[in-house]
Design an enzyme around this catalytic site. Structure first.
Site: not given
Length: 576
Positions: A244, A281
């Site tokens: 993330d 990401e």
């Protein structure tokens, strides 16, 4: 049973176990140790640091009473696996399906999710990507407020539940990607501060304090996250990790954490004999993210590609607010389909500056693209999804593109259930201000933030998929469209070819109503975005798949009804 914990600044550490406290012995490197022979699987324990606590173990493998309770000893060797013949999945040529365990089924558990794997197998997806499963405060959360990063949310089924889910996925031939969060920890139930310098002392992102990756004491902090990643891949048989918001990792060392992690994961892949993927990401649009370590990159297998989502979303929805502003018009869609990204060093209106770098030489399979994902649905005030007509067009382009496609749960049948942000903080100040914090995060994005209360249980319940929708003709028809698209992608090598130099796009430069994407020499994907029937200048020999039964091909070109798409064998005009 040997207990070990890192607490370099502590003068005394005690182990709270079996109804009493036992002093721990200081070891080199800031580690503390105690041997308790009578402890074993299931034993509850906690640590007392300089009189403070008791706190759960920073590397707790299980939190049976939640984030505020004691840890429990968990023996990985007690679980019986049945996936000994599983050889893994390569990301190349694959289709990913993202889901949130708590809302994928009404029950919201791994056990219930296993019952739906037949649906995913028939859809022919290759990977399931599950949103974070670390323990969180309360009973519901997206997962990005996780703490106790080595443990698994008991609400979902705990560590055995996750292992059972992975084992079942492998029996179905489906790999598993786990979403992990290493740029911050949640604001509630985070007890790392008393143990050591886990945090940098400054805001790393909107979501929380930055972790200490390059300051004093950061060697062990880096190992904390690297060993966490290896645990999932080794002990839970996970096939890949989605990392993330890596742009929020603050690391100025010569060797970035991601490069170090990539090398460690490569070594583990050699040891376990199956491919292991790392998907980052990142909003940096920096191709070094996915370049190999020996080419000076960070070694990620792939990265999420927001540019593709934004271009597809703008084309099928007509929205141009916020960051969609840069993607208005089919020229933007044509560029991402042929170059991978829109922002490759040019000006970004939304950012007010130049952004990105060219992805020269990067194959499309290293860029994970979508029409919807948890962020792009959940970051809308109401968590609303695209309507069925828009999904037909978006999926038609996505699943014939050079990227690694990713679907978001329920997208394949046009689920009407929303996916807004939800949480269940225990502290009143966090619970009462969560909605305002979300509104502030999207201030100036281009719409009024009128969202359901994230702390209201009904917001969470409304997000649970309604599988009964599949009984309705419109939803069943869309599911068949997705199945056919994935099957065709796997049948025609041209459609999964990741080479951008094999992609050519022509489009309506006047009205912006149609676009044709050529895949190889003789396969084309033709789209009519308008509300009127359009005739496209394409010489078609065979219509392979169409979103509308009224698509026709003749000497005058390809006739597409309003908002329709067709995949054809055709003759490409080189000078068009």
């Amino acid at each position: 049973m040997i207990f070990e914990v890192w607490a370099p600044k502590a003068t005394a550490v005690e182990l709270d176990v079996l109804g009493g406290r036992r002093p721990m012995e200081r070891r080199p490197g800031g580690w503390w140790r105690a041997d308790v022979p009578e402890a074993g699987h299931g034993t509850r324990y906690a640590y007392v640091v300089d009189g403070g606590g008791p706190y759960p173990d920073p590397r707790s493998r299980r939190q049976p009473e939640g984030v505020f309770g004691p840890s429990a000893v968990y023996d990985h060797g007690r679980f019986t696996w049945s996936d000994e013949r599983w050889t893994g999945r390569d990301l190349r040529g694959s289709v990913i399906y993202e889901l949130h365990v708590g809302t994928f089924t009404q029950e919201g558990t791994f056990e219930a999710a296993i019952e739906r794997l037949g649906h995913l197998s028939e859809l022919c997806v290759d990977f399931v990507e599950i949103m974070p499963v670390a323990p969180v405060p309360g009973g519901r959360n997206w997962g990005y407020d996780g703490v106790d990063l080595y443990a698994v949310n008991e609400t979902y089924g705990g560590p055995d539940g996750l292992k059972s889910f992975v084992d079942a996925c492998h029996r179905e031939g489906i790999g598993v990607i786990l979403d992990v969060v290493y740029n911050h920890l949640g604001p509630s139930g985070n007890f790392l501060h008393p143990f050591g310098p886990y945090f940098g002392g400054f805001a790393g992102s909107y979501w929380g304090e930055a972790v200490n990756l390059d300051g004093p004491g950061s060697d062990e902090v880096r190992r904390y996250f690297i060993e966490n990643a290896l645990q999932w891949l080794r002990d839970y048989h996970i096939d890949g990790l989605r990392l993330d918001a890596v742009h929020a990792l603050h690391d100025k060392r010569a060797t970035h954490l991601l490069a170090e992690l990539s090398a460690e994961v490569d070594a583990l892949a050699c040891a376990v004999g199956r491919p292991l993927s790392l998907i980052a990401e990142s909003d940096l649009n920096d191709p070094r993210m996915v370049r190999s370590l020996d080419a000076g990159g960070l070694g990620m297998t792939a990265q999420w590609n927001d540019d593709v989502h934004h271009a597809l979303h703008t084309a099928v929805s007509g929205e141009t607010h916020g960051y969609y502003e840069d993607f208005a018009g089919l020229a933007a869609l044509a560029k991402v389909l042929t170059h991978g990204v829109l922002h490759d060093g040019g000006h970004s209106t939304f950012r007010g500056r130049a952004h990105g770098s060219p992805y020269t030489g990067v194959p499309g399979h290293r860029l994970v693209a979508c029409v919807q994902n948890h962020d792009q649905v959940g970051n809308r005030p109401a968590g609303d999804r695209l309507p069925v007509p828009a999904l037909k067009l978006g999926a038609g382009l996505l699943l014939t593109s050079p990227f690694t496609p990713m679907l978001f749960m329920g997208e394949e049948w046009g689920a009407r259930t929303p996916f807004p942000f939800f949480s269940d903080h225990v502290e009143p100040e966090l619970r009462d201000t969560e909605g305002g914090r979300r509104a502030k995060e999207f201030d100036g994005f281009g719409y009024a933030w009128e969202a359901p209360d994230p702390s209201d249980e009904q917001t969470f319940l409304d997000a649970k998929l309604d599988w009964g929708e599949l009984k309705e003709e419109e939803h069943w028809s869309l599911l068949c469209w997705y199945r056919d698209l994935i099957a065709l992608r796997k049948a025609l090598p041209e459609l999964s070819d990741p080479r951008f130099d094999r992609v050519r796009v022509t489009y309506d430069r006047e009205g912006g109503d149609w676009l044709v994407m050529w895949r190889g020499e003789s396969v084309c994907v033709a789209v009519n975005f308008s509300g009127e029937t359009a005739t496209l200048p394409v010489r078609v020999s065979t219509v392979l798949l169409a979103a509308d039964d009224n698509v026709t091909a003749g000497a005058g070109g390809l006739r597409l009804p309003p908002q329709s798409l067709a995949i054809c064998r055709a003759t490409q005009e080189k000078d068009a």
